[in-house]
Design a protein around this motif. Structure first.
Motif, PDB file in Angstrom:
ATOM      1  N   GLY A   1      43.889  23.243  54.053  1.00  0.00           N
ATOM      2  CA  GLY A   1      45.309  23.265  54.371  1.00  0.00           C
ATOM      3  C   GLY A   1      45.713  24.680  54.753  1.00  0.00           C
ATOM      4  N   TYR A   2      47.004  24.966  54.718  1.00  0.00           N
ATOM      5  CA  TYR A   2      47.479  26.284  55.137  1.00  0.00           C
ATOM      6  C   TYR A   2      47.129  27.330  54.076  1.00  0.00           C
ATOM      7  CZ  TYR A   2      50.501  30.075  56.640  1.00  0.00           C
ATOM      8  OH  TYR A   2      50.981  31.293  57.046  1.00  0.00           O
ATOM      9  N   VAL A   3      46.366  28.332  54.466  1.00  0.00           N
ATOM     10  CA  VAL A   3      45.956  29.398  53.533  1.00  0.00           C
ATOM     11  C   VAL A   3      46.135  30.776  54.170  1.00  0.00           C
ATOM     12  CG1 VAL A   3      44.378  28.079  52.079  1.00  0.00           C
ATOM     13  CG2 VAL A   3      43.560  28.997  54.251  1.00  0.00           C
ATOM     14  N   PHE A   4      47.037  30.869  55.147  1.00  0.00           N
ATOM     15  CA  PHE A   4      47.338  32.128  55.841  1.00  0.00           C
ATOM     16  C   PHE A   4      46.088  32.627  56.557  1.00  0.00           C
ATOM     17  CE2 PHE A   4      48.911  36.698  55.765  1.00  0.00           C
ATOM     18  CZ  PHE A   4      49.787  36.483  56.806  1.00  0.00           C
ATOM     19  N   GLN A   5      45.546  33.801  56.196  1.00  0.00           N
ATOM     20  CA  GLN A   5      44.434  34.369  56.952  1.00  0.00           C
ATOM     21  C   GLN A   5      43.070  34.044  56.365  1.00  0.00           C
ATOM     22  OE1 GLN A   5      45.471  38.554  57.166  1.00  0.00           O
ATOM     23  NE2 GLN A   5      46.542  38.248  59.100  1.00  0.00           N
ATOM     24  N   GLU A   6      43.031  33.330  55.272  1.00  0.00           N
ATOM     25  CA  GLU A   6      41.755  32.957  54.643  1.00  0.00           C
ATOM     26  C   GLU A   6      41.048  31.901  55.487  1.00  0.00           C
ATOM     27  OE1 GLU A   6      40.541  30.429  50.671  1.00  0.00           O
ATOM     28  OE2 GLU A   6      42.249  31.803  50.550  1.00  0.00           O
ATOM     29  N   ASP A   7      39.723  31.835  55.373  1.00  0.00           N
ATOM     30  CA  ASP A   7      38.956  30.795  56.061  1.00  0.00           C
ATOM     31  C   ASP A   7      39.437  29.432  55.591  1.00  0.00           C
ATOM     32  OD1 ASP A   7      37.112  29.214  57.332  1.00  0.00           O
ATOM     33  OD2 ASP A   7      35.403  29.834  56.111  1.00  0.00           O
TER      34      ASP A   7
ATOM     35  N   PHE B   1      35.696  16.035  43.638  1.00  0.00           N
ATOM     36  CA  PHE B   1      36.869  15.213  43.285  1.00  0.00           C
ATOM     37  C   PHE B   1      38.039  16.100  42.865  1.00  0.00           C
ATOM     38  CE2 PHE B   1      39.187  12.883  39.877  1.00  0.00           C
ATOM     39  CZ  PHE B   1      39.705  11.847  40.644  1.00  0.00           C
ATOM     40  N   LEU B   2      37.743  17.162  42.135  1.00  0.00           N
ATOM     41  CA  LEU B   2      38.775  18.078  41.667  1.00  0.00           C
ATOM     42  C   LEU B   2      39.020  19.223  42.632  1.00  0.00           C
ATOM     43  CD1 LEU B   2      37.683  18.349  37.918  1.00  0.00           C
ATOM     44  CD2 LEU B   2      39.584  17.004  38.827  1.00  0.00           C
ATOM     45  N   THR B   3      37.951  19.753  43.222  1.00  0.00           N
ATOM     46  CA  THR B   3      38.051  21.038  43.918  1.00  0.00           C
ATOM     47  C   THR B   3      38.429  20.964  45.386  1.00  0.00           C
ATOM     48  OG1 THR B   3      35.656  20.994  44.354  1.00  0.00           O
ATOM     49  CG2 THR B   3      36.398  22.115  42.353  1.00  0.00           C
ATOM     50  N   LEU B   4      38.381  19.780  45.999  1.00  0.00           N
ATOM     51  CA  LEU B   4      38.602  19.704  47.450  1.00  0.00           C
ATOM     52  C   LEU B   4      40.024  19.333  47.829  1.00  0.00           C
ATOM     53  CD1 LEU B   4      35.248  18.047  48.598  1.00  0.00           C
ATOM     54  CD2 LEU B   4      35.879  20.467  48.622  1.00  0.00           C
ATOM     55  N   GLY B   5      40.976  19.602  46.951  1.00  0.00           N
ATOM     56  CA  GLY B   5      42.377  19.353  47.279  1.00  0.00           C
ATOM     57  C   GLY B   5      42.978  20.506  48.058  1.00  0.00           C
ATOM     58  N   ARG B   6      44.286  20.440  48.277  1.00  0.00           N
ATOM     59  CA  ARG B   6      44.984  21.535  48.970  1.00  0.00           C
ATOM     60  C   ARG B   6      44.915  22.802  48.119  1.00  0.00           C
ATOM     61  NH1 ARG B   6      50.969  20.006  50.056  1.00  0.00           N
ATOM     62  NH2 ARG B   6      50.980  22.143  50.834  1.00  0.00           N
ATOM     63  N   ARG B   7      44.999  23.945  48.807  1.00  0.00           N
ATOM     64  CA  ARG B   7      44.920  25.226  48.095  1.00  0.00           C
ATOM     65  C   ARG B   7      46.280  25.865  47.846  1.00  0.00           C
ATOM     66  NH1 ARG B   7      40.647  25.710  45.196  1.00  0.00           N
ATOM     67  NH2 ARG B   7      41.182  27.921  45.002  1.00  0.00           N
ATOM     68  N   PHE B   8      47.342  25.389  48.479  1.00  0.00           N
ATOM     69  CA  PHE B   8      48.697  25.864  48.181  1.00  0.00           C
ATOM     70  C   PHE B   8      48.776  27.400  48.201  1.00  0.00           C
ATOM     71  CE2 PHE B   8      47.958  21.884  45.924  1.00  0.00           C
ATOM     72  CZ  PHE B   8      48.997  21.095  46.404  1.00  0.00           C
ATOM     73  N   LEU B   9      48.163  28.017  49.224  1.00  0.00           N
ATOM     74  CA  LEU B   9      48.128  29.481  49.313  1.00  0.00           C
ATOM     75  C   LEU B   9      47.555  30.092  48.038  1.00  0.00           C
ATOM     76  CD1 LEU B   9      51.491  30.229  51.151  1.00  0.00           C
ATOM     77  CD2 LEU B   9      49.190  30.579  52.030  1.00  0.00           C
ATOM     78  N   ASN B  10      46.637  29.326  47.402  1.00  0.00           N
ATOM     79  CA  ASN B  10      45.932  29.757  46.188  1.00  0.00           C
ATOM     80  C   ASN B  10      46.865  29.988  44.999  1.00  0.00           C
ATOM     81  OD1 ASN B  10      43.290  29.671  47.277  1.00  0.00           O
ATOM     82  ND2 ASN B  10      43.664  31.619  48.313  1.00  0.00           N
ATOM     83  N   ASN B  11      47.970  29.255  44.970  1.00  0.00           N
ATOM     84  CA  ASN B  11      48.845  29.264  43.800  1.00  0.00           C
ATOM     85  C   ASN B  11      48.197  28.405  42.717  1.00  0.00           C
ATOM     86  OD1 ASN B  11      50.887  28.256  41.911  1.00  0.00           O
ATOM     87  ND2 ASN B  11      52.383  29.217  43.255  1.00  0.00           N
TER      88      ASN B  11
END
Length: 879
Positions: free
Chosen positions: A261-267, A316-326
């Motif tokens: 998902g959207y993570v700004f400049q991160e891969d 199952f747990l780790t591949l969700g959205r990253r929410f800008l790593n919040n």
């Protein structure tokens, strides 16, 4: 009229007299019922009832404030009212905002005069009308609801009656449904014909159509229907395609995507996310017990029975959205997929306050929040998205209104309290994920088996038994066929939590094998088919439709497992759709048009819509055109004479729809392919503006000779072949942005532009080479292959490539040549080119925006027939 005037005059005089003569209004004393009714109750009603009253059904924190009894009983924080002692009353503490952890109403502090009314009333003894009715209602809205709500009771085994309800009862599943149908005077529809049943079984187990040969053998098999169906189900169950089909269902539940998902400049990419999908395929194929299936997806790293090959289950747990790593949002997402996906519980609703409807407190939420707070992602091998327990013990606190800056009481890690009345803690060592998994799959957990049994039923029968597949809380009424859901849950557990066992038992039931034909008599009684008096007619989902298109065209790649591939861009992948690359942030419109599940969050189930975009895709897409061309070509080649035309038409029909056409249908096909009335009489001339090719560049004379088109198109670039370097043309590549030079001056790449008319031109651009290694690239602009109007060399830098104003004649060619100088190493480049007429019209041509595509040729009659069959309802619908 006079009476009206008189009445108005008397009314006006009475108002005037009241203003002069009326005595001052006497307010009721603070220790009277009248004070409560006139001052306190209206205040509470406007400020508090929305979230704390029986009238609205809301009880945040299990607190009601619409009666004295409710306030003294209190909620999860204890009594809200201590008559005579306002400073000790939680109600007053909340409205004065003195306690940073308890501030009500949350949208803003009450005015000072209203707070003073509450203070005066409490100090005077909190006198209010007496009523016991709210207390009884309060008890029903407390945690004791867990003892009465149907889904919070352990499923009970169904007791078979001494005699079957009907001769149609072939299993316990059938018996339960027939008993319910009998109360409405209904019974099952007849069994579907063999062709329909085989189509249905293939769709549900593999997602693919049967071959015409399989269908013919099945229809003509001499064995009785029950035996034949059982043998066929058992045979299909052994196919690896079952895992591919059912893994995709679970990917909806687990909100699978290949990107963050959207993570700004991160891969944005999740490297090797596909390994979780491959683990799912394998788990379904080996019929992994659901207990193990769940345990490994929550705590594979902590399970002593797990091996390295099980670690991808943690996706199952780790591949969700990253929410800008919040981290708070990431944990909330994980709690949501665990609670809704596995238990049908909306735990995430308690992030900011106690659950409005279910007996789930904010403390429950943050107790489980602590589990994932103490879980880290170490990355690296053997799976980059695996988890591990944190080395330090991180304390979890209730966050008031969900705000990380407003911490409340510390909460030990534990399971949801109403499901474990003993409130057993998970312990100080470790995250608690292993214990969480065990609580979820505990046989005494009333939710887990019900939820998965209902999901499997929904996939096979086309409708959920419950109103909400992922929310079995108090807002979900008992399903009309609760006995069936409970029976399947108990049977599922008793048979080793085997998903294939449950799938098989449903498919072998009479209710599954019914016709889908509408019956007016039954529809009048049960319009929505809630009691399953017929099979639900179903349209192929996106995955099955796309896979079936490739299958009947003979193009499907049946390779199991592997990296994700983009399927919407040419050259089109022939892999099954389960292997499609899912971009969470930029999900292609094609997926959305066919009701694909959003990968942003857990999906309880897909909608099934019929919208024009679906038909437009089948009629206009390059993919369907490509598949239709191949099917039509084979049919045309077989149609060598009049008799062969009939045979080829019939076989094309059979190849796509699995059956031979009726005589009337066959005649329509023959008439279509032999008719010349609608054939195009002449080809439409295609005018090319840009041609991407290569040639021999002479660096001394600045000329380009022997120009040829680059032969292979990848969908994004023109090059020498499908793989680079090509055996003949080496690294020659041209895309809209730039490309790569050939291996020598004999293979310089060129973007050739052809002038549409006479006029004055201005050319501008930028040639960019980004590599410190190598000798750079050389860019040359030539007119008609020999008149150089500019040359630039770029090595690890960007050069402007502007030319002077020049005259051009219609049809003249301008080549933008890029060569390797001496060595092709590190010679990828970007050359942005803009050509503009400067004679009034100001027409512009840009290489990047006008990237040339392969010429498209209209489909002939055979290809059109193939496309028409692929776009038909008979192909798209299962039955």
């Amino acid at each position: 009229m006079l009476r009206c005037v008189a009445a108005s005059l008397i009314f006006a005089l009475s108002i005037g007299n009241s203003q002069v003569c009326a005595a001052p209004f006497d307010e009721p004393a603070a220790n009277t019922v009248e004070f409560y009714q006139q001052k306190v109750e209206p205040l509470l009603k406007s400020a508090c009832y929305e979230c704390h009253s029986h009238a609205t059904g809301e009880s945040n924190g299990m607190l009601m404030v619409d009666s004295l009894i409710s306030m003294t009983d209190g909620g999860t924080r204890g009594t809200a009212l201590q008559p005579g002692e306002p400073e000790k009353s939680l109600l007053l503490k909340a409205v004065t905002y003195e306690d940073t952890e308890l501030q009500m109403p949350p949208e803003g502090k009450l005015p000072a005069d209203q707070i003073e009314i509450l203070r005066t009333w409490i100090a005077a003894g909190a006198v209010a009308p007496k009523s016991d009715a709210p207390r009884a209602a309060k008890k029903m809205s407390s945690e004791k609801i867990a003892a009465s709500h149907w889904a919070y009771q352990k499923p009970q085994a169904y007791q078979l009656p001494e005699t079957a309800s009907s001769g149609q009862a072939g299993s316990v599943i059938d018996t339960i449904i027939l008993e319910k149908l009998a109360t409405k005077g209904l019974q099952f529809s007849p069994r579907a014909d063999r062709a329909t049943l085989l189509r249905r079984m293939h769709y549900d187990l593999t997602g693919l159509p049967s071959t015409p040969e399989e269908l013919e053998r099945f229809v003509s098999d001499p064995r009785d229907d029950d035996q034949l169906i059982q043998i066929t189900v058992d045979r299909l169950m052994t196919s690896t395609q079952v895992g591919e089909r059912w893994a995709r269902y679970w990917m909806d539940v687990s909100r699978y995507a290949d990107t963050k998902g959207y993570v700004f400049q991160e891969d944005r990419q999740y490297p090797e996310a596909y390994r979780y999908r491959d683990w799912l395929v394998d788990a379904f194929n080996q019929d992994m017990p659901y207990t193990e299936f769940v345990r490994k997806q929550i705590a594979a790293d902590l399970d002593p029975k797990s091996t390295e090959k099980d670690l991808p289950a943690l996706g199952f747990l780790t591949l969700g959205r990253r929410f800008l790593n919040n981290k708070h949002d990431i944990i909330d997402d994980r709690l949501d997929v665990v609670s809704r996906g596995l238990m049908g519980m909306t735990l995430a609703c308690a992030r900011c306050h106690d659950h409005k409807y279910d007996p789930v407190s904010q403390a429950d939420y943050y107790a489980l929040f602590g589990v994932f707070l103490n879980t880290d992602e170490p990355g690296g091998e053997p799976f980059p998205h695996r988890l591990t327990d944190s080395k330090e013990n991180r304390k979890s606190h209730i966050l008031i209104r969900g705000s990380p800056g407003n911490r409340g009481d510390e909460v030990p890690r534990r399971f949801v309290s109403f499901l474990t009345p003993s409130a057993e803690k998970f312990g100080e060592v470790g995250s608690g994920r292993a214990q969480l998994a065990e609580r979820i799959i505990d046989e005494n957990n009333p939710l887990t088996a019900r939820v998965i049994a209902n999901r499997i039923w929904m996939r096979l029968m086309g409708a959920s038994l419950t109103e909400s597949p992922s929310d079995l809380g108090t807002r979900c009424p008992p399903p009309e066929l609760q006995a069936l859901l409970d029976h399947m849950a108990v049977d599922f557990v008793n048979n080793g939590w085997s998903m294939k066992h449950l799938i098989r038992s449903i498919m072998l039931s009479n209710v599954y094998q019914q016709q889908s034909v509408q019956r007016e008599d039954a529809a009048k009684i049960d319009q929505v088919n809630a009691l399953y008096w017929r099979a639900n007619r179903r349209r192929r989902d996106f995955e099955s439709l796309r896979d079936s298109l490739h299958s009947v065209a003979g193009k499907l790649d049946n390779t199991v497992y592997g990296k994700s591939e983009k399927i919407t861009e040419p050259p089109f992948s022939n892999r099954r759709t389960v292997y499609a690359h899912i971009d969470r942030q930029n999900l292609p419109n094609l997926f959305r048009s066919f009701d694909f599940a959003s990968p942003d969050t857990h999906s309880p189930g897909r909608p099934y819509t019929s919208v024009p975009q679906q038909s437009l895709f089948l009629m206009n897409s390059d993919l369907v055109s490509e598949l239709s061309s191949g099917l039509g070509d084979r049919a045309r080649q077989a149609a060598t004479d009049e008799a062969a035309v009939r045979s080829a038409s019939a076989q094309l029909f059979r190849q796509v729809l699995g059956r031979l056409p009726a005589e009337e249908e066959l005649q329509l096909l023959v008439n279509f392919v032999t008719s010349q009335a609608q054939e195009q009489t002449g080809a439409t001339e295609t005018i090319e503006r840009w041609i991407y090719g290569y040639g021999v560049f002479n660096a001394e004379s600045n000329t380009l000779t022997d120009f040829k088109r680059l032969p292979a198109f990848t969908g994004k670039a023109w090059q020498g072949g499908a793989e680079l370097p090509d055996a003949k043309l080496g690294w020659c590549t041209l895309s809209g942005e730039g490309g790569h030079t050939g291996n020598d001056l004999q293979h310089a790449v060129s973007k050739r532009w052809i002038a549409p008319r006479d006029g004055k031109l201005r050319i501008s651009g930028k040639l960019q080479h980004k590599h410190a290694e190598g000798d750079g690239v050389r860019g040359t602009i030539l007119v008609n292959g020999g008149n150089s109007i500019g040359q630039w060399t770029a090595k690890n830098k960007e050069e402007r490539t502007d030319s002077v104003l020049m005259l051009i004649l219609a049809g003249q060619e301008i080549d933008f040549v890029t060569d390797c100088i001496d060595s092709p190493a590190h010679d990828s480049f970007a050359w942005r080119i803009r050509i503009r007429y400067e004679d009034g019209a100001r027409e512009e041509f840009e290489a990047e925006k006008q990237f040339p595509q392969p010429p498209k040729h209209p489909l002939d009659r055979w290809q059109q027939l193939a496309q028409g069959l692929l776009a038909s309802n008979e192909f798209a619908f299962v039955d």
